[in-house]
Every structure is written in structure tokens, then in C-alpha cells.
Design a protein around this motif. Sequence first.
Motif, PDB file in Angstrom:
ATOM      1  N   ARG A 110       0.969  -1.154   0.219  1.00  0.00           N
ATOM      2  CA  ARG A 110       0.017   0.177  -0.012  1.00  0.00           C
ATOM      3  C   ARG A 110       0.811   1.317  -0.041  1.00  0.00           C
ATOM      4  NH1 ARG A 110      -5.360  -1.332   3.515  1.00  0.00           N
ATOM      5  NH2 ARG A 110      -5.145  -3.415   3.434  1.00  0.00           N
ATOM      6  N   TYR A 119       0.215  -6.564  -8.022  1.00  0.00           N
ATOM      7  CA  TYR A 119      -0.456  -7.073  -7.194  1.00  0.00           C
ATOM      8  C   TYR A 119      -1.855  -7.268  -7.631  1.00  0.00           C
ATOM      9  CZ  TYR A 119      -3.326  -3.035  -6.766  1.00  0.00           C
ATOM     10  OH  TYR A 119      -4.335  -1.997  -7.114  1.00  0.00           O
ATOM     11  N   ASN A 175      -4.760  -7.847  -2.678  1.00  0.00           N
ATOM     12  CA  ASN A 175      -4.555  -7.172  -1.412  1.00  0.00           C
ATOM     13  C   ASN A 175      -4.730  -7.789  -0.104  1.00  0.00           C
ATOM     14  OD1 ASN A 175      -3.518  -4.616  -0.115  1.00  0.00           O
ATOM     15  ND2 ASN A 175      -4.989  -3.474  -1.200  1.00  0.00           N
ATOM     16  N   CYS A 192       1.925  -7.333   0.345  1.00  0.00           N
ATOM     17  CA  CYS A 192       0.414  -6.700   0.956  1.00  0.00           C
ATOM     18  C   CYS A 192       0.191  -7.368   2.475  1.00  0.00           C
ATOM     19  CB  CYS A 192      -0.704  -7.282  -0.061  1.00  0.00           C
ATOM     20  SG  CYS A 192      -1.076  -9.370   0.005  1.00  0.00           S
TER      21      CYS A 192
END
Length: 341
Positions: A31, A42, A45, A84
Amino acid sequence: MTHSEVATRIFHVRDGEAHQFTCTDGDSLLRAALRAGVPATYECNSGGCGSCKFTLTEGEVRQVQDAPAGLTDRDRRKGRLLACQSVPQSDCTVSLLIDPVDPFHAGLSLPARRVGEVVAERMLTHDLRELSLALDADFLPGQYAMLRRPGGEERAYSMANTPGTGVWQFHIKRVPGGAESGAFVDEIALGDAIEVDGPYGHAHLKATGRDVVCIAGGSGLAPMVSIARGLAAAADASERRLDFFYGGRAPRDLCAGEFVTEVADRLAEITLVDVVSDEAPDDWDGARGFVHEAVAAAGLTDLVDRDIYVAGPPPMTDAVTRLLVRELKVPVDQIHYDRFF
Ligand SMILES: Cc1cc2nc3c(=O)[nH]c(=O)nc-3n(C[C@H](O)[C@H](O)[C@H](O)COP(=O)(O)OP(=O)(O)OC[C@H]3O[C@@H](n4cnc5c(N)ncnc54)[C@H](O)[C@@H]3O)c2cc1C
Ligand code: FES
């Protein structure tokens, strides 16, 4: 450790190019990278897909989940981690995979944390609830956000509407035994404040001018509705065809009809195939079986020229993508999916 301490830390990413960014508020490495505009690879997540694997060269990270499904035993032996699921605890140097430039990223907003008040709600089926949160921020049709209810854990939920309305709308399905979905369906009330971190996700509507197929299974309805609405709002909508497939266990699980009807007038042509896998009464006149079987049976002859969007539980999305790529020879860059881990 305080948030301000973390905020001063700097992270380096090696992908041939060096990137440097800070991590704040207990953010995961993924993030923090995405918020800084670093396009780290990604998908979910949520620790399930494994596409955000990275190697830590220097520094210390805390793991959110002890044994995330996205890491294999081999990954663990090789010391790989998931971006993540890794929260930096010190300055770090990492090797992250970086996504190639997406030419359809115009209008993509960097993810940010906000709070949205529940301003509308209704049940779509016996176990699927639509929640509308007041949020004045942009996203692309097909994207998702990380939601946290008061006292709960974060989960990913896809937006079902189109941006620019001051509302982010979600369709949340109650998963038996699930820690969070049941509370979103049964407990959250009008006026409740939900933490929303987003937007995330690459399986958003691409303005290619191609006709579209949307394929949803179970909880995968929301992003497909968003794609359909986004397509219908496009300037060239009246030239576009949409075929929409929605699979559930029983007829009472299916509710795509109202959304297909809503966009039908603006598109050149639209079809809806409802598919039931378990129990269907004798008078059920929709398809039976799994949703990928219904796609195959539909015999659409131009799939190689379509953009195909897919969302739902991993066994369903995997079966669909296998069919599309291996048997129907659809180019992989025309298939866009989110697997709901
Ligand atoms: C990118 C992304 C987008 C998503 N969008 C949506 C959405 O729009 N609507 C929606 O309802 N859900 C969506 N999900 C799934 C959602 O994030 C949660 O996983 C789901 O609500 C279950 O959470 P829980 O806390 O109730 O279950 P958990 O307590 O996390 O899990 C309980 C059990 O249920 C199983 N389980 C988890 N998810 C599912 C599932 N979807 N189907 C069947 N079994 C499951 C788990 O393996 C576990 O055994 C999305 C997931 C991802 C990764
Ligand atoms: S994005 Fe990290 S495991 Fe899916």
C-alpha cells in the motif's frame, strides 16, 4: 513504535530503477508503494493470490498473517514474502516486481484512506446486501476497496456503481462462518461509519472500443455491474454489445436482471445468462451447471475480439480463465479478472 516514527522511514525498491518512498500509519509495503505512485505488482491485497511476492534485502517487516495462502512452501524456503502482508518496522531495501505501464490507467486515483457513512442499504437476495457509502472520491469501474467496520477486520469489496456520484456502492455476500461478511450483511446500519481504503485493482474497464463479456460467480456480481454501468456510460455505448453471465447455486441467489435492464437501452445489444449449479426447480428455464460451462455453451464466436471481465471465488475464475485461454484462445491481455480470496 509510533506512526510518526514509521512515517520517517524510507524504502527502496529495486526493479532496474530505484524508487524510494515512505510508509505511514502501519501501511503494508504494497500500500505504501501504491500510495507513492510506485506500480508494484499485485492483485488481491488480501494475501491470497501471491502476485505481490518480494525479497527483503535489508530491514525488518512484520507479517499481518502467519501463513498467507499466497505463499507456497517453496516461497517460504526461499525467504519470499508478500508485500500486501508485510508491514515495515525499519528502513528496508526490497526487490519488488513492478507492473508494466497500463495504457488504460488514465484517471486512475492513488489509493487513500477515508471514512464513508452508510447512506442507503437494501437486500438484493437472501444473502447479498447492497450498501452505499457517502464518499466523494474517484475510482474506475471494476475496482475495489478495503473496508473495515467499527471493531472489525479489513476485507476487500468491489464497487458496483460508477464514479462521480458521491457514493461508493458495494454488494456484500454473507459467507457462512465468515468473520466480516456476516456483520456487513446483518449488522451494519444506516449512519454507521466504515473505513474505506482505495481504490485498488487492475481489472477495471478498459476503453478499447471492443465488445464486452462480463462473467460473475456468487459474490462477484458487484464489479461486473460496475463494468456494465461504465460501458453504458461511455460515449460509444450505443455501438457496444455486452453478454453478461451470472452463476449461483440456486435461483434465489441470482439478481443480475435489474442491472442488465438498467443499462440495456444505452447499449447496441445485451444478453443475460443466469446459471444455477446446485438446486433448480423443474420449471427453471435458465442454464444449469457452472458458469464457465454456460460461457462455452453460449457459442459466442467472436470471443477473441472481446474484452472479458471475470469476478468471483477462485475456483470459478480459474475455470473461466482456463476455458478462455486454453480452449477458446482468447488473448490473455483481453481477460481481466479479480479472484475473491
Ligand atoms: C479483490 C477482491 C474483491 C472482493 N469483492 C467482493 C465483493 O464485491 N463482494 C463480496 O461479497 N466479497 C468480495 N470479496 C471477498 C471478501 O473480501 C471476503 O473474502 C468475504 O466477504 C469473506 O470474508 P469473511 O470475513 O466473511 O470470511 P473469512 O472469515 O475471511 O473466511 C471464512 C471462510 O470462508 C471462506 N471464504 C472467504 N471468502 C469466500 C468467498 N467469497 N466465497 C466462499 N468462501 C469464502 C474462507 O476461505 C474461509 O474458509 C472480494 C475479495 C477480493 C480479494
Ligand atoms: S496482492 Fe498480495 S497476495 Fe494478492
